[in-house]
Design an enzyme around this catalytic site. Structure first.
Site, PDB file in Angstrom:
ATOM      1  N   ARG A 124      34.368  36.853  34.970  1.00 57.29           N
ATOM      2  CA  ARG A 124      35.527  37.661  35.366  1.00 57.29           C
ATOM      3  C   ARG A 124      36.821  36.921  35.064  1.00 57.29           C
ATOM      4  NH1 ARG A 124      38.490  38.524  40.292  1.00 57.29           N
ATOM      5  NH2 ARG A 124      38.955  40.728  40.750  1.00 57.29           N
TER       6      ARG A 124
ATOM      7  N   SER B 262      40.574  40.941  46.360  1.00 58.09           N
ATOM      8  CA  SER B 262      40.297  40.804  44.923  1.00 58.09           C
ATOM      9  C   SER B 262      38.983  40.045  44.710  1.00 58.09           C
ATOM     10  CB  SER B 262      41.475  40.141  44.222  1.00 58.09           C
ATOM     11  OG  SER B 262      41.346  40.204  42.820  1.00 58.09           O
ATOM     12  N   LEU B 263      39.013  38.825  44.168  1.00 56.61           N
ATOM     13  CA  LEU B 263      37.751  38.096  43.963  1.00 56.61           C
ATOM     14  C   LEU B 263      37.019  37.878  45.283  1.00 56.61           C
ATOM     15  CD1 LEU B 263      37.226  34.787  44.664  1.00 56.61           C
ATOM     16  CD2 LEU B 263      39.363  34.650  43.419  1.00 56.61           C
TER      17      LEU B 263
ATOM     18  N   GLN C 107      37.861  47.807  40.260  1.00 57.68           N
ATOM     19  CA  GLN C 107      38.759  46.859  40.915  1.00 57.68           C
ATOM     20  C   GLN C 107      39.545  46.007  39.915  1.00 57.68           C
ATOM     21  OE1 GLN C 107      37.819  42.984  41.600  1.00 57.68           O
ATOM     22  NE2 GLN C 107      37.613  43.151  43.826  1.00 57.68           N
TER      23      GLN C 107
ATOM     24  N   HIS D  41      44.998  43.348  37.939  1.00 57.75           N
ATOM     25  CA  HIS D  41      45.001  44.638  38.632  1.00 57.75           C
ATOM     26  C   HIS D  41      46.006  45.629  38.043  1.00 57.75           C
ATOM     27  CE1 HIS D  41      42.182  43.123  41.548  1.00 57.75           C
ATOM     28  NE2 HIS D  41      42.947  42.072  41.724  1.00 57.75           N
TER      29      HIS D  41
END
Length: 314
Positions: free
Chosen positions: A119, A94-95, A253, A204
């Protein structure tokens, strides 16, 4: 020995993260100072001293985790002469994908910090607190098929999807709270344990579309270069090096599934990776690597001593 560097995601943060690196290496301190300046806040002090509830906030945890990972990578090169190009591939959860890009020179640490701050804020804005939820489905019977069946049951009352396919026995679902609650009951009926996660937003999943739109606007003007090492992307589970493709995938993503199990399987089978090295804070990905690719070596680099030992092993 083919090497892959892994970069952790949210949940790996802890008060004191990066402090040992900063105390030992000027190169690490430079990274933390660079991130502090980019954000206009003393994030390094928050990382070292807390309070934990402030560090855990998505907008702080994301750039903080990136900073520790990049500090470790920079110390490896400056102190021990180990360049990121010693790896065949990089991947981030992820990040952590942003950390991987910063580590490989695709995006500057300053730009990465600002993107991750946004984000985190955008993800929080996307869904009012309490309306979304996430849950981890675990246990020997838990696999992607079970999780998808549970999410399908949840989707009868609202948005519910598989968010993170981490490894056999650990799959995360995400969506509207009522839908996730329904999916939890379905998962239990199918033989899985289900643990609601203490998160501030349902990451997500399609509910994050407003955040994806914000990131698309920010990434459109961001300077992205080809990474020095191919990035195995979350949403494709395949290596990517083209800057424009990476830009598009970073947007996708936000709402898309983190295909971590598939990424690790590709690295071990197709990429020929025999050594997985988690760089930054914590050891979550190291544990996942051992479950997905038990024949490979897996280790985490959190401390100056671990960096030195790793450099000597090359």
């Amino acid at each position: 020995m083919a090497l892959a560097l892994l970069f952790p995601g949210q949940g790996s943060q802890s008060v004191g993260m990066g402090a040992a690196l900063a105390d030992a290496f000027a190169s690490a301190r430079e990274v933390f100072a660079e991130v502090d300046e980019a954000l206009g806040q003393q994030l390094s002090v928050l990382m070292r001293e807390g309070p934990e509830d402030q560090l855990t906030l998505t907008e702080n945890a994301q750039p903080a985790l990136m900073a520790v990972s990049v500090a470790a990578i920079r110390a490896l090169k400056a102190e021990f002469g180990v360049n990121v190009t010693r790896a065949g591939f990089v991947a981030g959860h992820s990040l952590g994908e942003y950390s991987a890009l910063a580590a490989t020179g695709a995006v500057s640490p300053s730009d990465t910090a600002r993107l991750l701050k946004l984000r985190g804020q955008a993800m929080q804005r996307a869904v009012p607190v309490g309306q979304g939820a996430m849950a981890s489905l675990i246990g020997p019977k838990t696999d992607l098929a079970l999780a998808e069946a549970a999410a399908q049951a949840g989707s009868e009352v609202g948005v519910c999807v598989v968010a993170n396919d981490n490894n056999q026995g650990n799959v995360v679902i995400s969506g509207e709270k009522a839908a996730v609650d329904r999916a939890i009951e379905a998962a239990k009926a199918l033989g899985a344990r289900a643990i609601p996660l203490n998160v501030s937003a349902p990451f997500h999943c399609p509910l994050m579309q407003p955040a994806a739109a914000e990131m698309a606007a920010a990434l459109a003007s961001a300077a992205i270069h080809a990474p020095a090492v191919p990035l195995v992307a979350n949403v494709t589970a395949r290596p990517e090096s083209d800057p424009e493709t990476i830009r598009h995938l970073l947007v996708e993503q936000v709402t898309g599934r983190v295909r971590w199990r598939e990424s690790m399987e590709w690295l071990a089978r197709e990429g020929g990776v025999t050594r997985f090295v988690e760089v930054g804070s914590g050891k979550v990905l190291t544990g996942m690597a051992r479950r997905i690719a038990p024949e490979a070596e897996s280790l985490a680099l959190n401390t100056p001593e671990e960096l030195e030992a790793f450099a000597r092993s090359l």
